[in-house]
Design a protein around this motif. Structure first.
Motif, short mmCIF file in Angstrom:
data_model
loop_
_atom_site.label_atom_id
_atom_site.label_comp_id
_atom_site.label_asym_id
_atom_site.label_seq_id
_atom_site.Cartn_x
_atom_site.Cartn_y
_atom_site.Cartn_z
N CYS A 179 -0.63 -2.09 -0.83
CA CYS A 179 0.70 -1.78 -0.26
C CYS A 179 1.44 -3.07 0.09
O CYS A 179 2.65 -3.16 -0.14
CB CYS A 179 0.56 -0.89 0.97
SG CYS A 179 0.07 0.79 0.58
N ASP A 229 4.95 -4.39 -1.31
CA ASP A 229 6.02 -4.81 -0.38
C ASP A 229 6.59 -6.17 -0.78
O ASP A 229 7.79 -6.40 -0.68
CB ASP A 229 5.47 -4.96 1.04
CG ASP A 229 5.18 -3.63 1.70
OD1 ASP A 229 5.64 -2.60 1.20
OD2 ASP A 229 4.46 -3.64 2.72
N GLU A 232 3.08 6.34 0.84
CA GLU A 232 4.18 5.40 1.10
C GLU A 232 5.20 5.49 -0.03
O GLU A 232 4.85 5.82 -1.18
CB GLU A 232 3.61 3.97 1.21
CG GLU A 232 4.52 3.05 1.95
CD GLU A 232 3.81 1.82 2.54
OE1 GLU A 232 2.62 1.90 2.90
OE2 GLU A 232 4.49 0.80 2.65
N THR A 287 6.46 6.34 -5.35
CA THR A 287 5.58 6.81 -4.28
C THR A 287 4.13 6.49 -4.60
O THR A 287 3.71 6.57 -5.76
CB THR A 287 5.75 8.34 -4.14
OG1 THR A 287 7.13 8.62 -3.81
CG2 THR A 287 4.86 8.94 -3.07
#
Ligand code: 3AM
Length: 173
Positions: A56, A60, A167, A150
């Motif tokens: 993740c 990001d 997320e 997603t």
């Protein structure tokens, strides 16, 4: 947990594809519940919490150059080996292919196997078909508009598989 990246279908697209299936998309297999419709971008597989977090944060830190867009699900296809009957775009989707490749690559950093098969955008309608489905009287014409992607967790429960959005990341500016 078992995870993959994909696109959600908005409620209109979900309903339209489900309605088309009810009217035209017959197959001798297990119908995927409409609530589970999704378009897989990159299958990652099993990860622990540490790897999930690493992945993740890597997403990001990446600034996707893929913008929002849409694909039209206007054809169906059948893959005999897994018995999958699907709906997908007849037109190439290079932006989604590039997104899928990048997410595969990021997944590789937490141990995902690199997918050798070329990216084939599709929404699975039926699994475990035992025979090729009959050609539909009319093809679907369902617009799948996307402005984010997603990370899903795939969970196998007593009532079958379910997907949970872990997320989301926006696409486009
Ligand atoms: O529903 P679709 O067809 O998009 O088939 C699985 C599903 O794809 C696929 O990942 C999506 C979410 O579960 N999948 C499951 N295991 C897989 C694997 N080992 C896999 N794809 C590639 N390799």
């Amino acid at each position: 947990m078992r995870i993959f990246f994909g696109l959600e279908l908005d409620p209109d697209a979900r309903r339209a594809l489900s309605d088309w299936r009810d009217r035209h998309g017959f197959a001798d297999g297990r119908a995927v519940p409409a609530v589970n419709f999704h378009l897989t971008l990159a299958f990652i597989g099993a990860v622990d919490n540490r790897k999930l977090d690493t992945l993740c944060r890597a997403v990001d830190d990446w600034d996707p150059d893929t913008g929002f867009g849409e694909v039209v699900l206007d054809q169906v296809g059948y893959w005999p080996k897994p018995g999958i009957y699907w709906a997908g775009p007849s037109q190439p989707a290079p932006a989604l292919a590039a997104l899928a490749r990048k997410l595969q690559h990021l997944g590789g950093q937490v141990g995902a196997r690199l997918e050798k098969k070329p990216f084939a955008p599709h929404v699975t309608l039926y699994r475990s078909c035992t025979a090729p489905p009959p050609a539909p009287a009319a093809p679907p014409t369902v617009t799948l508009a996307y402005d984010h992607f997603t990370l899903f967790e795939s969970h196998m429960g007593r009532l079958g598989v379910s997907y949970r959005a872990v997320e989301h990341w926006p696409l486009g500016r």
